[in-house]
Design a protein around this motif. Structure first.
Motif, PDB file in Angstrom:
ATOM      1  N   LYS A  39     -12.116  -9.553 -17.345  1.00 47.62           N
ATOM      2  CA  LYS A  39     -11.984 -10.874 -16.541  1.00 47.62           C
ATOM      3  C   LYS A  39     -12.447 -10.193 -14.952  1.00 47.62           C
ATOM      4  O   LYS A  39     -12.161  -8.939 -14.633  1.00 47.62           O
ATOM      5  N   GLU A  40     -12.826 -11.179 -14.291  1.00 48.45           N
ATOM      6  CA  GLU A  40     -13.236 -10.719 -12.928  1.00 48.45           C
ATOM      7  C   GLU A  40     -11.899 -10.502 -11.960  1.00 48.45           C
ATOM      8  O   GLU A  40     -11.964  -9.239 -11.202  1.00 48.45           O
ATOM      9  N   ARG A  41     -10.895 -11.284 -12.094  1.00 50.74           N
ATOM     10  CA  ARG A  41      -9.607 -11.116 -11.436  1.00 50.74           C
ATOM     11  C   ARG A  41      -8.473 -11.281 -12.234  1.00 50.74           C
ATOM     12  O   ARG A  41      -8.736 -11.878 -13.392  1.00 50.74           O
ATOM     13  N   CYS A  42      -7.208 -10.541 -11.742  1.00 47.95           N
ATOM     14  CA  CYS A  42      -5.911 -11.010 -12.757  1.00 47.95           C
ATOM     15  C   CYS A  42      -5.552 -12.343 -12.541  1.00 47.95           C
ATOM     16  O   CYS A  42      -5.594 -12.727 -11.304  1.00 47.95           O
ATOM     17  N   PRO A  43      -5.342 -13.153 -13.518  1.00 49.59           N
ATOM     18  CA  PRO A  43      -4.808 -14.699 -13.208  1.00 49.59           C
ATOM     19  C   PRO A  43      -3.376 -14.722 -12.548  1.00 49.59           C
ATOM     20  O   PRO A  43      -3.069 -15.795 -12.238  1.00 49.59           O
ATOM     21  N   LYS A  44      -2.972 -13.575 -12.661  1.00 51.57           N
ATOM     22  CA  LYS A  44      -1.465 -13.498 -12.087  1.00 51.57           C
ATOM     23  C   LYS A  44      -1.239 -13.208 -10.761  1.00 51.57           C
ATOM     24  O   LYS A  44      -0.981 -13.627  -9.842  1.00 51.57           O
ATOM     25  N   CYS A  45      -1.846 -11.880 -10.427  1.00 45.64           N
ATOM     26  CA  CYS A  45      -1.750 -11.170  -9.171  1.00 45.64           C
ATOM     27  C   CYS A  45      -3.021 -11.040  -8.394  1.00 45.64           C
ATOM     28  O   CYS A  45      -3.044 -10.723  -7.335  1.00 45.64           O
ATOM     29  N   ASP A  46      -4.042 -11.726  -9.021  1.00 48.39           N
ATOM     30  CA  ASP A  46      -5.581 -11.869  -8.322  1.00 48.39           C
ATOM     31  C   ASP A  46      -6.061 -10.614  -8.030  1.00 48.39           C
ATOM     32  O   ASP A  46      -6.937 -10.299  -7.048  1.00 48.39           O
ATOM     33  N   LEU A  47      -5.634  -9.477  -8.689  1.00 51.63           N
ATOM     34  CA  LEU A  47      -6.327  -8.099  -8.498  1.00 51.63           C
ATOM     35  C   LEU A  47      -7.840  -8.375  -8.930  1.00 51.63           C
ATOM     36  O   LEU A  47      -8.068  -8.581 -10.127  1.00 51.63           O
ATOM     37  N   LYS A  48      -8.712  -7.977  -8.109  1.00 53.10           N
ATOM     38  CA  LYS A  48     -10.126  -7.629  -8.462  1.00 53.10           C
ATOM     39  C   LYS A  48     -10.475  -6.456  -9.382  1.00 53.10           C
ATOM     40  O   LYS A  48     -10.152  -5.280  -9.187  1.00 53.10           O
ATOM     41  N   TYR A  49     -10.673  -6.696 -10.903  1.00 49.86           N
ATOM     42  CA  TYR A  49     -10.601  -5.638 -11.768  1.00 49.86           C
ATOM     43  C   TYR A  49     -11.856  -4.471 -11.637  1.00 49.86           C
ATOM     44  O   TYR A  49     -11.970  -3.431 -12.173  1.00 49.86           O
ATOM     45  N   SER A  50     -12.711  -5.284 -11.067  1.00 52.59           N
ATOM     46  CA  SER A  50     -14.210  -4.344 -10.729  1.00 52.59           C
ATOM     47  C   SER A  50     -14.212  -3.756  -9.281  1.00 52.59           C
ATOM     48  O   SER A  50     -14.336  -4.659  -8.289  1.00 52.59           O
ATOM     49  N   ILE A  51     -13.891  -2.424  -8.989  1.00 51.12           N
ATOM     50  CA  ILE A  51     -14.143  -2.089  -7.751  1.00 51.12           C
ATOM     51  C   ILE A  51     -15.584  -2.043  -7.103  1.00 51.12           C
ATOM     52  O   ILE A  51     -16.003  -2.445  -5.994  1.00 51.12           O
ATOM     53  N   GLU A  52     -16.526  -1.591  -8.207  1.00 52.46           N
ATOM     54  CA  GLU A  52     -18.064  -1.762  -7.774  1.00 52.46           C
ATOM     55  C   GLU A  52     -18.800  -2.075  -9.144  1.00 52.46           C
ATOM     56  O   GLU A  52     -18.448  -2.263 -10.016  1.00 52.46           O
ATOM     57  N   PRO A  53     -20.171  -2.599  -8.629  1.00 50.55           N
ATOM     58  CA  PRO A  53     -21.012  -2.741  -9.788  1.00 50.55           C
ATOM     59  C   PRO A  53     -20.944  -1.601 -11.030  1.00 50.55           C
ATOM     60  O   PRO A  53     -20.971  -0.698 -10.558  1.00 50.55           O
ATOM     61  N   SER A  54     -21.247  -2.083 -12.109  1.00 53.16           N
ATOM     62  CA  SER A  54     -21.169  -1.049 -13.279  1.00 53.16           C
ATOM     63  C   SER A  54     -19.818  -0.010 -13.158  1.00 53.16           C
ATOM     64  O   SER A  54     -20.033   0.973 -13.697  1.00 53.16           O
ATOM     65  N   PHE A  55     -18.626  -0.736 -12.674  1.00 51.21           N
ATOM     66  CA  PHE A  55     -17.509  -0.046 -12.564  1.00 51.21           C
ATOM     67  C   PHE A  55     -17.026   0.690 -13.948  1.00 51.21           C
ATOM     68  O   PHE A  55     -16.805   1.851 -14.147  1.00 51.21           O
ATOM     69  N   TYR A  56     -17.306  -0.147 -15.006  1.00 48.44           N
ATOM     70  CA  TYR A  56     -16.886   0.271 -16.447  1.00 48.44           C
ATOM     71  C   TYR A  56     -17.644   1.361 -17.101  1.00 48.44           C
ATOM     72  O   TYR A  56     -17.404   1.491 -18.386  1.00 48.44           O
ATOM     73  N   THR A  57     -18.809   1.675 -16.744  1.00 43.53           N
ATOM     74  CA  THR A  57     -20.022   2.606 -17.081  1.00 43.53           C
ATOM     75  C   THR A  57     -18.854   3.817 -17.620  1.00 43.53           C
ATOM     76  O   THR A  57     -19.293   4.505 -18.525  1.00 43.53           O
ATOM     77  N   GLY A  58     -18.230   4.390 -16.522  1.00 41.41           N
ATOM     78  CA  GLY A  58     -17.313   5.335 -16.818  1.00 41.41           C
ATOM     79  C   GLY A  58     -16.445   5.401 -17.903  1.00 41.41           C
ATOM     80  O   GLY A  58     -16.004   6.557 -18.448  1.00 41.41           O
ATOM     81  N   SER A  59     -16.021   4.073 -18.357  1.00 40.03           N
ATOM     82  CA  SER A  59     -15.118   4.182 -19.570  1.00 40.03           C
ATOM     83  C   SER A  59     -15.722   4.638 -21.034  1.00 40.03           C
ATOM     84  O   SER A  59     -15.298   4.733 -21.670  1.00 40.03           O
ATOM     85  N   MET A  60     -17.100   4.702 -21.151  1.00 41.71           N
ATOM     86  CA  MET A  60     -17.914   5.227 -22.008  1.00 41.71           C
ATOM     87  C   MET A  60     -17.465   6.674 -22.305  1.00 41.71           C
ATOM     88  O   MET A  60     -17.177   7.070 -23.458  1.00 41.71           O
ATOM     89  N   TYR A  61     -17.080   7.553 -21.572  1.00 39.36           N
ATOM     90  CA  TYR A  61     -16.713   8.906 -21.540  1.00 39.36           C
ATOM     91  C   TYR A  61     -15.200   8.746 -22.069  1.00 39.36           C
ATOM     92  O   TYR A  61     -14.971   9.509 -23.053  1.00 39.36           O
ATOM     93  N   VAL A  62     -14.376   7.798 -21.697  1.00 40.58           N
ATOM     94  CA  VAL A  62     -13.103   7.633 -22.396  1.00 40.58           C
ATOM     95  C   VAL A  62     -13.033   7.132 -23.775  1.00 40.58           C
ATOM     96  O   VAL A  62     -12.519   7.408 -24.385  1.00 40.58           O
ATOM     97  N   SER A  63     -13.961   6.115 -23.781  1.00 33.58           N
ATOM     98  CA  SER A  63     -14.165   5.702 -25.224  1.00 33.58           C
ATOM     99  C   SER A  63     -14.653   6.881 -26.274  1.00 33.58           C
ATOM    100  O   SER A  63     -14.084   7.006 -27.574  1.00 33.58           O
ATOM    101  N   TYR A  64     -15.401   7.721 -25.828  1.00 36.39           N
ATOM    102  CA  TYR A  64     -15.643   8.961 -26.654  1.00 36.39           C
ATOM    103  C   TYR A  64     -14.506   9.885 -27.160  1.00 36.39           C
ATOM    104  O   TYR A  64     -14.445   9.908 -28.270  1.00 36.39           O
ATOM    105  N   GLY A  65     -13.774  10.106 -26.268  1.00 33.90           N
ATOM    106  CA  GLY A  65     -12.531  10.501 -26.453  1.00 33.90           C
ATOM    107  C   GLY A  65     -11.395   9.969 -27.272  1.00 33.90           C
ATOM    108  O   GLY A  65     -11.051  10.409 -28.253  1.00 33.90           O
ATOM    109  N   VAL A  66     -11.254   8.589 -27.145  1.00 34.56           N
ATOM    110  CA  VAL A  66     -10.430   7.968 -27.991  1.00 34.56           C
ATOM    111  C   VAL A  66     -11.045   7.745 -29.382  1.00 34.56           C
ATOM    112  O   VAL A  66     -10.392   7.877 -30.397  1.00 34.56           O
TER     113      VAL A  66
END
Length: 129
Positions: A39-66
């Motif tokens: 989601k772009e923002r939290c529906p409850k507290c309105d936190l913006k989930y993405s700090i910058e464009p392509s923010f979740y690209t780094g999660s690929m490294y975490v995905s490898y570990g999982v």
């Protein structure tokens, strides 16, 4: 262990890292039309989930570990259940399990990645419904 306020709660239940109440993903990870769309923002507290464009690209490294953790868990389960599998059969079982778990692995990896950068805020969590 899985109580609100712990990182593990947010990660396992795919909730907002700041308030632990809002949903993190647009839909269930196995709904392939919205495959792990955050989601772009939290529906409850309105936190913006993405700090910058392509923010979740780094999660690929975490995905490898999982993914490695899932593969090791499948191997250990075959040992616990005393399955005497040939190496090729064991490899096939692990690959099938990884393919079936892929949506969940990707979702959890994104949640872990977000929890690295966003902290739980007890005050905000008490304010939101």
């Amino acid at each position: 262990m899985f109580s609100k306020g712990s990182k593990l709660y947010s990660i396992i239940f795919l909730k907002c890292p700041r308030c632990h109440k809002g949903e993190f993903l647009e839909a269930n990870p196995y709904k392939l039309s919205n495959f792990n769309k955050v989601k772009e923002r939290c529906p409850k507290c309105d936190l913006k989930y993405s700090i910058e464009p392509s923010f979740y690209t780094g999660s690929m490294y975490v995905s490898y570990g999982v993914g490695i953790a899932v593969a090791v868990a499948v191997y250990v389960l075959t040992l616990i259940f005393g399955l005497q599998l040939k190496i090729s059969t064991l490899f096939a079982v692990i690959v099938v399990c990884l393919i079936l778990a892929m949506p969940w692995i990707a979702a959890v990896a994104k949640s872990i990645w977000a929890n690295i950068f966003f902290k739980f805020d007890k005050k905000i969590a008490q304010e939101v419904n």
